[in-house]
Each structure stands twice: as C-alpha cells, then as structure tokens.
Design a protein around this motif. Structure first.
Motif, PDB file in Angstrom:
ATOM      1  N   LEU A   1       0.830  -1.199   0.000  1.00 16.61           N
ATOM      2  CA  LEU A   1       0.000   0.000   0.000  1.00 16.61           C
ATOM      3  C   LEU A   1       0.869   1.255   0.000  1.00 16.61           C
ATOM      4  O   LEU A   1       0.635   2.200  -0.760  1.00 16.61           O
ATOM      5  CB  LEU A   1      -0.917   0.006   1.222  1.00 16.61           C
ATOM      6  CG  LEU A   1      -2.103  -0.957   1.225  1.00 16.61           C
ATOM      7  CD1 LEU A   1      -2.740  -0.990   2.610  1.00 16.61           C
ATOM      8  CD2 LEU A   1      -3.139  -0.584   0.179  1.00 16.61           C
ATOM      9  N   ALA A   2       1.867   1.268   0.866  1.00 15.18           N
ATOM     10  CA  ALA A   2       2.759   2.425   0.941  1.00 15.18           C
ATOM     11  C   ALA A   2       3.536   2.598  -0.359  1.00 15.18           C
ATOM     12  O   ALA A   2       3.716   3.723  -0.855  1.00 15.18           O
ATOM     13  CB  ALA A   2       3.718   2.270   2.114  1.00 15.18           C
ATOM     14  N   GLN A   3       3.983   1.501  -0.938  1.00 16.99           N
ATOM     15  CA  GLN A   3       4.751   1.566  -2.179  1.00 16.99           C
ATOM     16  C   GLN A   3       3.939   2.167  -3.314  1.00 16.99           C
ATOM     17  O   GLN A   3       4.444   3.005  -4.082  1.00 16.99           O
ATOM     18  CB  GLN A   3       5.230   0.168  -2.574  1.00 16.99           C
ATOM     19  CG  GLN A   3       6.009   0.137  -3.878  1.00 16.99           C
ATOM     20  CD  GLN A   3       6.320  -1.286  -4.340  1.00 16.99           C
ATOM     21  OE1 GLN A   3       6.000  -2.264  -3.680  1.00 16.99           O
ATOM     22  NE2 GLN A   3       6.934  -1.408  -5.500  1.00 16.99           N
ATOM     23  N   THR A   4       2.681   1.757  -3.431  1.00 17.47           N
ATOM     24  CA  THR A   4       1.876   2.262  -4.545  1.00 17.47           C
ATOM     25  C   THR A   4       1.551   3.746  -4.382  1.00 17.47           C
ATOM     26  O   THR A   4       1.454   4.475  -5.363  1.00 17.47           O
ATOM     27  CB  THR A   4       0.595   1.421  -4.725  1.00 17.47           C
ATOM     28  OG1 THR A   4      -0.080   1.855  -5.902  1.00 17.47           O
ATOM     29  CG2 THR A   4      -0.350   1.564  -3.566  1.00 17.47           C
ATOM     30  N   ILE A   5       1.418   4.215  -3.145  1.00 15.00           N
ATOM     31  CA  ILE A   5       1.258   5.665  -2.947  1.00 15.00           C
ATOM     32  C   ILE A   5       2.544   6.383  -3.328  1.00 15.00           C
ATOM     33  O   ILE A   5       2.529   7.405  -4.022  1.00 15.00           O
ATOM     34  CB  ILE A   5       0.880   5.968  -1.488  1.00 15.00           C
ATOM     35  CG1 ILE A   5      -0.556   5.504  -1.207  1.00 15.00           C
ATOM     36  CG2 ILE A   5       1.018   7.464  -1.193  1.00 15.00           C
ATOM     37  CD1 ILE A   5      -1.004   5.715   0.225  1.00 15.00           C
ATOM     38  N   ARG A   6       3.658   5.836  -2.886  1.00 18.21           N
ATOM     39  CA  ARG A   6       4.956   6.458  -3.145  1.00 18.21           C
ATOM     40  C   ARG A   6       5.240   6.551  -4.647  1.00 18.21           C
ATOM     41  O   ARG A   6       5.755   7.555  -5.130  1.00 18.21           O
ATOM     42  CB  ARG A   6       6.040   5.625  -2.449  1.00 18.21           C
ATOM     43  CG  ARG A   6       7.426   6.214  -2.466  1.00 18.21           C
ATOM     44  CD  ARG A   6       8.405   5.293  -1.779  1.00 18.21           C
ATOM     45  NE  ARG A   6       8.072   5.053  -0.384  1.00 18.21           N
ATOM     46  CZ  ARG A   6       7.691   3.869   0.114  1.00 18.21           C
ATOM     47  NH1 ARG A   6       7.585   2.800  -0.686  1.00 18.21           N
ATOM     48  NH2 ARG A   6       7.399   3.727   1.385  1.00 18.21           N
ATOM     49  N   GLU A   7       4.900   5.501  -5.386  1.00 17.03           N
ATOM     50  CA  GLU A   7       5.284   5.430  -6.795  1.00 17.03           C
ATOM     51  C   GLU A   7       4.219   5.949  -7.751  1.00 17.03           C
ATOM     52  O   GLU A   7       4.549   6.344  -8.881  1.00 17.03           O
ATOM     53  CB  GLU A   7       5.619   3.974  -7.154  1.00 17.03           C
ATOM     54  CG  GLU A   7       6.842   3.435  -6.421  1.00 17.03           C
ATOM     55  CD  GLU A   7       7.143   1.989  -6.753  1.00 17.03           C
ATOM     56  OE1 GLU A   7       6.329   1.368  -7.486  1.00 17.03           O
ATOM     57  OE2 GLU A   7       8.183   1.485  -6.289  1.00 17.03           O
ATOM     58  N   GLU A   8       2.944   5.966  -7.326  1.00 15.50           N
ATOM     59  CA  GLU A   8       1.879   6.283  -8.281  1.00 15.50           C
ATOM     60  C   GLU A   8       0.840   7.240  -7.700  1.00 15.50           C
ATOM     61  O   GLU A   8      -0.341   7.156  -8.038  1.00 15.50           O
ATOM     62  CB  GLU A   8       1.207   4.996  -8.751  1.00 15.50           C
ATOM     63  CG  GLU A   8       2.168   4.028  -9.434  1.00 15.50           C
ATOM     64  CD  GLU A   8       1.498   2.743  -9.891  1.00 15.50           C
ATOM     65  OE1 GLU A   8       0.254   2.669  -9.887  1.00 15.50           O
ATOM     66  OE2 GLU A   8       2.219   1.800 -10.249  1.00 15.50           O
ATOM     67  N   ALA A   9       1.270   8.147  -6.851  1.00 13.06           N
ATOM     68  CA  ALA A   9       0.324   9.073  -6.218  1.00 13.06           C
ATOM     69  C   ALA A   9      -0.538   9.842  -7.224  1.00 13.06           C
ATOM     70  O   ALA A   9      -1.752   9.979  -7.018  1.00 13.06           O
ATOM     71  CB  ALA A   9       1.070  10.036  -5.295  1.00 13.06           C
ATOM     72  N   PRO A  10       0.019  10.372  -8.323  1.00  8.15           N
ATOM     73  CA  PRO A  10      -0.840  11.098  -9.269  1.00  8.15           C
ATOM     74  C   PRO A  10      -1.970  10.253  -9.834  1.00  8.15           C
ATOM     75  O   PRO A  10      -3.090  10.749 -10.032  1.00  8.15           O
ATOM     76  CB  PRO A  10       0.138  11.533 -10.373  1.00  8.15           C
ATOM     77  CG  PRO A  10       1.466  11.592  -9.708  1.00  8.15           C
ATOM     78  CD  PRO A  10       1.445  10.462  -8.714  1.00  8.15           C
ATOM     79  N   MET A  11      -1.701   8.978 -10.103  1.00  9.02           N
ATOM     80  CA  MET A  11      -2.744   8.110 -10.640  1.00  9.02           C
ATOM     81  C   MET A  11      -3.851   7.868  -9.621  1.00  9.02           C
ATOM     82  O   MET A  11      -5.036   7.812  -9.966  1.00  9.02           O
ATOM     83  CB  MET A  11      -2.154   6.763 -11.059  1.00  9.02           C
ATOM     84  CG  MET A  11      -1.151   6.823 -12.196  1.00  9.02           C
ATOM     85  SD  MET A  11      -1.851   7.459 -13.740  1.00  9.02           S
ATOM     86  CE  MET A  11      -1.367   9.191 -13.639  1.00  9.02           C
ATOM     87  N   HIS A  12      -3.470   7.742  -8.353  1.00  2.88           N
ATOM     88  CA  HIS A  12      -4.482   7.537  -7.315  1.00  2.88           C
ATOM     89  C   HIS A  12      -5.297   8.803  -7.078  1.00  2.88           C
ATOM     90  O   HIS A  12      -6.511   8.742  -6.847  1.00  2.88           O
ATOM     91  CB  HIS A  12      -3.813   7.063  -6.023  1.00  2.88           C
ATOM     92  CG  HIS A  12      -3.123   5.735  -6.177  1.00  2.88           C
ATOM     93  ND1 HIS A  12      -3.793   4.604  -6.571  1.00  2.88           N
ATOM     94  CD2 HIS A  12      -1.825   5.376  -6.003  1.00  2.88           C
ATOM     95  CE1 HIS A  12      -2.941   3.591  -6.627  1.00  2.88           C
ATOM     96  NE2 HIS A  12      -1.743   4.041  -6.301  1.00  2.88           N
ATOM     97  N   ARG A  13      -4.640   9.961  -7.155  1.00  3.19           N
ATOM     98  CA  ARG A  13      -5.394  11.212  -7.036  1.00  3.19           C
ATOM     99  C   ARG A  13      -6.412  11.328  -8.169  1.00  3.19           C
ATOM    100  O   ARG A  13      -7.554  11.759  -7.954  1.00  3.19           O
ATOM    101  CB  ARG A  13      -4.438  12.415  -7.050  1.00  3.19           C
ATOM    102  CG  ARG A  13      -3.589  12.552  -5.796  1.00  3.19           C
ATOM    103  CD  ARG A  13      -3.001  13.946  -5.680  1.00  3.19           C
ATOM    104  NE  ARG A  13      -2.145  14.284  -6.809  1.00  3.19           N
ATOM    105  CZ  ARG A  13      -0.828  14.119  -6.811  1.00  3.19           C
ATOM    106  NH1 ARG A  13      -0.216  13.608  -5.754  1.00  3.19           N
ATOM    107  NH2 ARG A  13      -0.104  14.469  -7.867  1.00  3.19           N
ATOM    108  N   LEU A  14      -6.001  10.940  -9.364  1.00  5.31           N
ATOM    109  CA  LEU A  14      -6.927  10.961 -10.503  1.00  5.31           C
ATOM    110  C   LEU A  14      -8.106  10.032 -10.254  1.00  5.31           C
ATOM    111  O   LEU A  14      -9.257  10.391 -10.547  1.00  5.31           O
ATOM    112  CB  LEU A  14      -6.188  10.549 -11.782  1.00  5.31           C
ATOM    113  CG  LEU A  14      -7.057  10.370 -13.027  1.00  5.31           C
ATOM    114  CD1 LEU A  14      -7.720  11.688 -13.418  1.00  5.31           C
ATOM    115  CD2 LEU A  14      -6.221   9.815 -14.187  1.00  5.31           C
TER     116      LEU A  14
END
Length: 208
Positions: free
Chosen positions: A96-109
């Motif tokens: 979970l932490a890794q995906t926020i760290r690496e792909e935050a813009p995609m999750h914000r979208l």
C-alpha cells in the motif's frame, strides 16, 4: 513474419494514447485537462488523439480502465506468497505504501473521477465497474488473511473495502501534503485494522 492485424494496431495506439493521457490527467485532474491539453503534453497531435477517441470523456474512461486493469492484480503476490497472517499484514501494508509512493498522481486521478461520477452520469458505469473490481481485489487479501488466521471474515467485502480504501485515501492526502514520513502511519493503521476484519479468536476454556 506475421503481419499485425489492423485491429491490433488500433488497440495498441489507443493504449499508447491512454498511457500518455494518464500523465497529464494525473497532474492536472479531470476538470482542468482538456483534450487539446492532453495532446499538447504528449507525442501525439490533437488530430491523432481525436481520431482514436471521440472526446475527452471517452479517452478518460479508456485510460482509467487501462490503468486499473493492472491495479486489480497488485496484491495477488502478497496473497500468494504470505505464509502467515503476520507476514501478510506486513507485506500488504508495505505494498500500500509503495503504490502511494510510486503512483500518487494516478491515485489522485482515481479519487477525482470517482467523485466526478456522482455528478457526471457518463462516468458512472465505468467507475462503478472498476470499484467492484477493486473491492474484489481487497477481498482476496482479507480471505487469505482469514485463512492464515484460522478465523472467518467478520465483515462483508463492501465493509472491508470501505475501511481500507478510507485509510488509503487519507494516507494519499497526507502524503501529498507531508511526503514520505506519513506512510509509516499507514502501516500502523493497517496492522490495527486487519485483525478487526476477522472474527475474534476463541477464548481459552476456563480452568476447572
């Protein structure tokens, strides 16, 4: 050599356009990114983008489906490789932490579009389908955790998804403002919440 079928070339170009569009959408958000803006920040002309997609909405839906098709298997290795309940918790929290760290813009979208779908009916079907796939992804984690714990799930898939998605969204928001240090808090929260999603351990019998 086997010639590439026209439909394969068409789909491949749409995928390339989707990957390019996601970069702009992730930075600017749904409302601010026009089709011309998306084309301007990509290797493709506005005419090319318009040839493959009728309008921005079609491009956005296609792009998000394209991205989330990869995401829905994100935790399958955690489910497959964890040999104990404790190991699963740590691996899941780390992922979970890794995906926020690496792909935050995609999750914000994603959260932007999910909110927009409450107001824009044309988005609603695609967002609802993707949400269901993400719920199923999280439920695979919970079922495996329950099996490794020797205790059945104590909540429905919708409740498990709502709780963990809420933690994830809060962490994403905090990460956007505060950066890396906030992700330790997400790990702590996951350690606390996962045991609440399965039935309590049976109490030891009282001594005679």
């Amino acid at each position: 050599m086997t010639a590439t079928r026209p439909v394969d070339k068409f789909d491949r170009r749409r995928d390339e356009l989707a990957e390019s569009a996601l970069l702009t959408l992730g930075e600017m958000g749904y409302a601010r990114a026009s089709l011309r803006e998306i084309a301007g920040n990509s290797p493709f002309s506005h005419g090319v983008v318009h040839y493959y997609f009728q309008d921005k909405l079609e491009l956005v839906i296609y792009s998000v489906r394209h991205y989330k098709a990869r995401c829905v298997t994100r935790y399958d290795a955690v489910v497959r490789d964890s040999a104990s309940a404790g190991a699963l918790v740590e691996a899941f929290a780390a992922k979970l932490a890794q995906t926020i760290r690496e792909e935050a813009p995609m999750h914000r979208l994603w959260y932007d579009l999910r909110t927009q779908s409450m107001f824009e009916e044309a988005l609603r079907t695609a967002i609802t389908e993707i949400d269901a796939a993400l719920e199923a992804m999280i439920w695979r984690v919970i079922e495996r955790y329950a099996t490794l714990s020797g205790r059945p799930p104590a909540v429905t898939p919708a409740v498990a998804y709502g709780m963990l998605d809420g933690l994830f969204q809060q962490a994403l928001l905090a990460y956007t403002a505060g950066g890396e240090p906030v992700l330790d808090g997400l790990t702590t929260q996951v350690r606390a919440v996962l045991p609440l999603l399965v039935a309590p351990a049976a109490a030891a019998p009282a001594p005679l």
